[in-house]
Design a protein around this motif. Sequence first.
Motif, PDB file in Angstrom:
ATOM      1  N   TYR A 146       5.536  -2.197   6.568  1.00 51.52           N
ATOM      2  CA  TYR A 146       4.792  -2.791   5.450  1.00 51.52           C
ATOM      3  C   TYR A 146       5.203  -2.120   4.144  1.00 51.52           C
ATOM      4  O   TYR A 146       5.124  -0.900   4.010  1.00 51.52           O
ATOM      5  CB  TYR A 146       3.288  -2.600   5.682  1.00 51.52           C
ATOM      6  N   PRO A 157       4.024  -2.416   0.365  1.00 50.01           N
ATOM      7  CA  PRO A 157       3.007  -3.069  -0.491  1.00 50.01           C
ATOM      8  C   PRO A 157       3.604  -3.816  -1.680  1.00 50.01           C
ATOM      9  O   PRO A 157       2.985  -4.734  -2.204  1.00 50.01           O
ATOM     10  CB  PRO A 157       2.136  -1.902  -0.967  1.00 50.01           C
ATOM     11  N   ASP A 158       4.792  -3.433  -2.100  1.00 49.83           N
ATOM     12  CA  ASP A 158       5.412  -4.097  -3.251  1.00 49.83           C
ATOM     13  C   ASP A 158       5.962  -5.479  -2.911  1.00 49.83           C
ATOM     14  O   ASP A 158       6.104  -6.333  -3.782  1.00 49.83           O
ATOM     15  CB  ASP A 158       6.543  -3.232  -3.815  1.00 49.83           C
ATOM     16  N   ASP A 202       5.515  -7.065   0.703  1.00 53.67           N
ATOM     17  CA  ASP A 202       4.901  -7.766   1.843  1.00 53.67           C
ATOM     18  C   ASP A 202       3.422  -8.038   1.594  1.00 53.67           C
ATOM     19  O   ASP A 202       2.733  -7.254   0.938  1.00 53.67           O
ATOM     20  CB  ASP A 202       5.044  -6.927   3.127  1.00 53.67           C
ATOM     21  N   PRO A 220      -4.483   4.738   1.325  1.00 49.66           N
ATOM     22  CA  PRO A 220      -3.572   3.694   0.823  1.00 49.66           C
ATOM     23  C   PRO A 220      -2.182   3.866   1.447  1.00 49.66           C
ATOM     24  O   PRO A 220      -1.713   4.991   1.621  1.00 49.66           O
ATOM     25  CB  PRO A 220      -3.505   3.973  -0.688  1.00 49.66           C
ATOM     26  N   ILE A 221      -1.571   2.735   1.806  1.00 51.83           N
ATOM     27  CA  ILE A 221      -0.236   2.804   2.432  1.00 51.83           C
ATOM     28  C   ILE A 221       0.819   2.877   1.334  1.00 51.83           C
ATOM     29  O   ILE A 221       0.822   2.068   0.403  1.00 51.83           O
ATOM     30  CB  ILE A 221       0.016   1.567   3.319  1.00 51.83           C
ATOM     31  N   VAL A 222       1.704   3.849   1.448  1.00 59.46           N
ATOM     32  CA  VAL A 222       2.834   3.939   0.519  1.00 59.46           C
ATOM     33  C   VAL A 222       3.952   3.021   1.031  1.00 59.46           C
ATOM     34  O   VAL A 222       4.421   2.147   0.325  1.00 59.46           O
ATOM     35  CB  VAL A 222       3.339   5.396   0.386  1.00 59.46           C
ATOM     36  N   ASP A 280      -0.808   7.636   1.336  1.00 57.07           N
ATOM     37  CA  ASP A 280      -1.057   8.457   0.147  1.00 57.07           C
ATOM     38  C   ASP A 280      -2.210   9.422   0.438  1.00 57.07           C
ATOM     39  O   ASP A 280      -3.340   8.990   0.651  1.00 57.07           O
ATOM     40  CB  ASP A 280      -1.402   7.525  -1.021  1.00 57.07           C
TER      41      ASP A 280
END
Lengths: 255, 143
Positions: free
Chosen positions: A29, A31-32, A34, A114-116, A122
């Motif tokens: 994943y 985040p930017d 997907d 939060p997923i990096v 994070d």
Amino acid sequence: MSETQGIAEEQSSTEISSQKTITLKIAKYNPDHDSSSQFASFTVPYERWTTVLDAILDVKKHLDHSVAVRYSCRQASCGSCGMKINGRPRLACFTKISELNSDVVTVEPMNNYPIVRDLVVDMGKLITNHKKMMPYVVRDDSEITTDTKEFAQTPEQLEEYIQFANCIKCGLCNSACPTMATDSSFLGPQALAQAYRYVADNRDKGKDKRLKIIDESHGIWRCHFAGSCSQVCPKGVDPAMGIQLLRGYLLGFKK
Amino acid sequence: MKRSENKEGIKGMANPGRYGIERVAYWLMRITGLGLLAYFIGHIYETSSILNGREAWDEMLKMTQTTEGHILLTLVIGMCVFHTANGIRVMLGHGGIGVGKPARPDYPYIPASQNMKHKLCIYASIGLAALAMMYGLSVLFGE
């Protein structure tokens, strides 16, 4: 270029000498780009001593080098490789594939952070909350001041907090905590256990300040003693015990 | 940078099986608490019907004399007993009682706060609730 390929093939063939394989499902994943997480499956050979981190690095080396993973010491001391393995937060370097008793091993990023990217989360909030607890011995004087005695302790006084000093800030406890799952403002078991570590230290003079910090609606009173934090701790810290003992100070059962 | 908080939320609580009996107790405590709150609101509504006279009160009471009403009351008995018994355990734990003493941990790490006394209290709470429900069923459906 050809040399690099040759080395990679040689290493790959050495590792694939194992007869046993597992399916390693890695959550991918970004985040930017997907909208949601997707699992990528890989067949990985393993031996009795292969850890989940070894398997992920095997995938990274031979099959998909875009997998994002954070690790450092590989001996359960740095707390970098915390992730969800088969649904439970664990350290990847401390979890052997053979101990999971499963043909499929699923690795995901820890919940409540939060997923990096991929398996990397994070940890900023964990460190911020840890710092809020003033993680140092508060004194008016100092061991290094001239004419000041050293802050000697008896073994019994050390026993009061040494268990909680084992925390490696891996954040697995916060990931397992059901209160953290719903309350973004909760301090979390890691920070509260660290507050206990210093409150229970007989050299420390900052107890009142720390108790004031945690005595708020999103502080210690939000813990409901589910105990999941202690069950996933890879160092035996037992944050649930620390939190309940800390409540003892606030309720006046302990001095 | 856009970042997902990746919180488990209610979904995480709805899966109590991963962390042992303590997490099951936590989940049951929440469910029974919500159930008792719903019953409390319903009970206030039920008893307030007396303001509309005896006939309205009798009509309302008839609802509890049905099979569904008996099952609901049996569930309320179970929720009440579990919530009380487990609540006493949790309150004692919150005061630092029965959660063990800090000590140097030895591998394999078994958390002292998740000790056998607590596990027994959880099983006893579930057992007491089951017994109370069975007694309730025998009284309600006994005639």
